[in-house]
Scaffold this motif. Structure first.
Motif, PDB file in Angstrom:
ATOM      1  N   THR A  40       0.948  -1.240   0.226  1.00 44.78           N
ATOM      2  CA  THR A  40       0.071   0.083  -0.087  1.00 44.78           C
ATOM      3  C   THR A  40       0.868   1.235   0.115  1.00 44.78           C
ATOM      4  O   THR A  40       2.174   1.057   0.520  1.00 44.78           O
ATOM      5  N   ASP A  42       0.841   5.150   1.288  1.00 48.68           N
ATOM      6  CA  ASP A  42       0.454   6.099   2.369  1.00 48.68           C
ATOM      7  C   ASP A  42       0.003   7.533   1.526  1.00 48.68           C
ATOM      8  O   ASP A  42       1.015   7.992   1.141  1.00 48.68           O
ATOM      9  N   THR A  44      -1.907   9.665   3.258  1.00 47.72           N
ATOM     10  CA  THR A  44      -2.558  10.479   4.223  1.00 47.72           C
ATOM     11  C   THR A  44      -2.267  12.131   4.031  1.00 47.72           C
ATOM     12  O   THR A  44      -0.957  12.506   3.579  1.00 47.72           O
ATOM     13  N   ASN A  45      -3.029  12.932   4.121  1.00 44.08           N
ATOM     14  CA  ASN A  45      -2.715  14.316   4.088  1.00 44.08           C
ATOM     15  C   ASN A  45      -3.694  15.214   5.193  1.00 44.08           C
ATOM     16  O   ASN A  45      -4.463  14.628   6.107  1.00 44.08           O
ATOM     17  N   SER A  48      -7.219  14.190   5.950  1.00 51.41           N
ATOM     18  CA  SER A  48      -7.621  12.896   6.232  1.00 51.41           C
ATOM     19  C   SER A  48      -8.075  12.741   7.517  1.00 51.41           C
ATOM     20  O   SER A  48      -8.462  11.872   8.312  1.00 51.41           O
ATOM     21  N   ARG A  51      -6.701  10.479  10.079  1.00 52.64           N
ATOM     22  CA  ARG A  51      -6.894   9.102   9.933  1.00 52.64           C
ATOM     23  C   ARG A  51      -5.905   8.825   8.804  1.00 52.64           C
ATOM     24  O   ARG A  51      -5.811   9.479   7.924  1.00 52.64           O
ATOM     25  N   LYS A  52      -4.866   7.804   8.993  1.00 51.48           N
ATOM     26  CA  LYS A  52      -4.177   7.360   7.841  1.00 51.48           C
ATOM     27  C   LYS A  52      -5.092   6.867   6.759  1.00 51.48           C
ATOM     28  O   LYS A  52      -6.082   6.087   6.968  1.00 51.48           O
ATOM     29  N   GLU A  53      -4.628   7.048   5.266  1.00 51.04           N
ATOM     30  CA  GLU A  53      -5.269   6.544   4.244  1.00 51.04           C
ATOM     31  C   GLU A  53      -4.217   6.044   3.259  1.00 51.04           C
ATOM     32  O   GLU A  53      -3.088   6.521   3.283  1.00 51.04           O
ATOM     33  N   TYR A  54      -4.685   5.089   2.571  1.00 47.08           N
ATOM     34  CA  TYR A  54      -3.683   4.269   1.761  1.00 47.08           C
ATOM     35  C   TYR A  54      -4.221   3.898   0.248  1.00 47.08           C
ATOM     36  O   TYR A  54      -5.764   4.002   0.225  1.00 47.08           O
TER      37      TYR A  54
END
Length: 143
Positions: A40, A42, A44-45, A48, A51-54
């Motif tokens: 994955t 990452d 994340t911005n 987000s 929360r981490k986003e992938y």
């Protein structure tokens, strides 16, 4: 509908050390493991909400096998696998269900032998393990 289980003894790892598509079963194999991975990325911005986003990244696959050491006359053995590793040979592999059940699957692809280890313990049969790193697509089809 009854679920039919498949014994591990029915799963066969076959290799063509020349890289063509005529694989031979690994002699004396006791275990085989197919690993398929999805990396994955990452993404994340600041939007987000903490929360981490992938998102999906690259896929990869490996095969691992353990086998008893057999006579040097076997097509696929520890000795012949060492030669493929030393020469950097791109090999063809097949991991399939040999049970003969309907909807059985097989996975095929090309890879490189990345490691071989041998074991010779007192009171036990000599064995070896081999790891293969897949390159490119792992294809799934009916066995």
């Amino acid at each position: 509908m009854a679920v039919k289980t498949i014994t591990g003894s029915a799963i066969v790892l076959s290799i063509d050390l020349s890289g063509s598509t005529s694989p031979t079963a690994v002699a004396g194999a006791t275990t085989g493991t197919l690993n398929v991975n999805q990396e994955t990325i990452d993404v994340t911005n600041k939007d987000s909400s903490g929360r981490k986003e992938y998102i999906n990244g690259v896929k990869s696959w490996t095969l691992d096998c353990e086998a008893f050491t057999t006579s040097s006359g076997e097509t696929v053995s520890g000795d012949t696998s060492i030669n493929a590793l030393d020469n950097g040979t791109k090999i063809y592999v097949q991991f399939r269900d040999g049970s003969g059940q309907a909807n059985a699957k097989k996975y095929t692809g090309y890879g490189f032998i990345t490691s071989i280890s041998s074991s010779a313990n007192i009171g036990e049969f000599s064995s070896y393990s081999v790891s293969i790193q897949g390159t490119g697509q792992l294809t799934q089809a009916s066995a």
